[in-house]
Enzyme design. Structure first.
Site, short mmCIF file in Angstrom:
data_model
loop_
_atom_site.label_atom_id
_atom_site.label_comp_id
_atom_site.label_asym_id
_atom_site.label_seq_id
_atom_site.Cartn_x
_atom_site.Cartn_y
_atom_site.Cartn_z
N TYR A 143 0.85 -1.20 0.00
CA TYR A 143 0.00 0.00 0.00
C TYR A 143 0.88 1.24 0.00
CZ TYR A 143 -3.94 -3.02 1.21
OH TYR A 143 -4.91 -4.00 1.18
N SER A 144 0.52 2.21 -0.85
CA SER A 144 1.23 3.49 -0.86
C SER A 144 0.99 4.21 0.46
CB SER A 144 0.73 4.36 -2.02
OG SER A 144 1.01 3.76 -3.26
N CYS A 320 -0.58 7.89 -10.02
CA CYS A 320 -0.86 6.78 -9.10
C CYS A 320 -2.35 6.47 -9.10
CB CYS A 320 -0.39 7.13 -7.68
SG CYS A 320 -0.49 5.74 -6.51
N GLU A 360 2.94 4.70 -10.92
CA GLU A 360 2.65 3.57 -10.04
C GLU A 360 1.15 3.29 -10.15
OE1 GLU A 360 2.85 3.59 -5.43
OE2 GLU A 360 4.83 2.93 -6.10
N TYR A 362 -2.16 0.28 -10.98
CA TYR A 362 -2.54 -1.10 -10.69
C TYR A 362 -3.86 -1.42 -11.37
CZ TYR A 362 -4.54 1.97 -7.12
OH TYR A 362 -5.15 3.02 -6.48
#
Length: 362
Positions: A143-144, A320, A360, A362
């Site tokens: 997790y960021s 992100c 970054e 996902y």
């Protein structure tokens, strides 16, 4: 409706070597999200830490690449899955509206300064329990980090996450709950959390305090940028005082899904010339063509201005969130670059090489 502005005070009992009495881990006036986060002066005992990359000279002469990011002294993988750090949940509050499509929670864990992370890094969390598929402990999820290196309480002894609860229906019509996200969103103050890391260097902040920092986020992808912006606007450091331009684009489905909106508004009040914030609310907003307002749609309204910024060597782009937004942004830039006779693919490759295009997703 529970929001980030909801005042939450938590006191947990932690044993110490001297006493087992209940101890208040932090002053109550520092855990109220109704208050403006206080300024924190960072002392380095009178010394100004260098943030310059080292240049080595050998025979034959070889010049080491100088990073444009705050990489010096960055720690990675201090804690690994076999020996994780055991933190405790200090705070866990829902920060989306009751009518939002899904829940997002902001949580704070104790680290006692043992996880020396930087803005832009991530941590791993190992959820409790056994994976029924193989009978082994669950694997970690990354997790960021959503807090600055000083943490939400300004003492460098906590780390914060922004987590969306994953719940969906599979092809068989069964409800499926994400193992780690539900574990985290259900945590109560005082509960233990197995933490690994910190990890990552891709999303570290630029060294240049006068840089233009363009931040592109969808949903919980806002996490690293909240960390950036706390350092830039809510804290005072001897070796870093932000005087550049921070421009945030945040895409969410509904206005009740906007994360940390009150914090960003306060930052804008404090330094209006140094911060721009643009929201893209896809289910409620449209552009002049009647198209849904996704993050790339909002960016298209400023396309030429963004392209001009990207031509400068002190502009840094950070992305992100959901992978889908990357193509939309590439499409915008491909057209603009072509008008200037530039191949966007090659240009973006050069930006990445210089640390000015950071992704970054996902």
């Amino acid at each position: 409706m529970a929001t980030a502005a909801a005042a939450v005070s938590v006191v947990v009992s932690l044993p110490t070597s001297k006493s087992t009495a209940t101890t208040s881990l932090f002053p109550h006036d520092r855990v109220s999200f109704t208050k403006v986060p206080y300024y924190k002066s960072v002392s380095t005992n009178g010394k100004s830490p260098s943030i310059r990359a080292q240049i080595t000279t050998e025979a034959p002469v070889k010049v080491e690449k100088v990073s444009k990011k705050q990489e010096e002294g960055v720690v990675t993988n201090k804690y690994r899955p076999k020996e994780p750090y055991i933190g405790r949940c200090l705070l866990n509050t829902k920060i989306t509206g009751d009518d939002a499509p899904g829940e997002t929670w902001h949580m704070v864990f104790s680290t006692e300064g043992e996880i020396p992370y930087r803005e832009g890094q991530s941590i791993g969390v190992i959820p409790d329990g056994i994976d029924p598929k193989n009978g082994k402990p669950h694997k970690l999820r990354l997790y960021s980090i959503a807090s600055s290196a000083l943490g939400d309480f300004g003492d460098s002894k906590t780390v914060s996450l922004c987590v969306k609860r994953l719940v969906y229906t599979n092809d068989k019509g069964e409800e499926v709950k994400g193992v780690c996200s539900n574990f985290l969103c259900d945590l109560k103050p005082g509960a233990e959390v197995k933490i690994t890391g910190p990890v990552g260097k891709e999303m570290l902040m630029p060294k240049d305090p006068n840089a233009t920092i363009i931040m592109l986020a969808t949903g919980t992808g806002i996490a690293p940028f909240r960390a950036f912006m706390w350092k830039m606007f809510f804290e005072k450091h001897e070796d870093y005082q932000f005087n550049g331009l921070a421009w945030l684009f945040l895409g969410v489905p509904t206005s009740s899904s906007l994360l940390y909106k009150e914090e960003f508004e306060k930052m804008k009040e404090m330094k209006p010339d140094n911060l721009r914030v643009d929201f893209a609310v896809s289910r409620e907003q449209t552009n002049e063509k009647g198209e849904k307002m996704y993050i790339q749609t909002r960016m298209a309204q400023y396309d030429r201005e963004l392209w001009e910024l990207l031509k400068k060597d002190n502009t840094f782009v950070y992305m992100c969130g959901l992978k889908g937004m990357e193509k939309g942004i590439d499409d915008i830039m491909t057209t603009l670059a072509a008008e200037d006779g530039i191949d966007w693919v090659q240009y973006k490759r050069q930006l990445k090489k210089e640390g000015q295009w950071n992704v970054e997703v996902y």
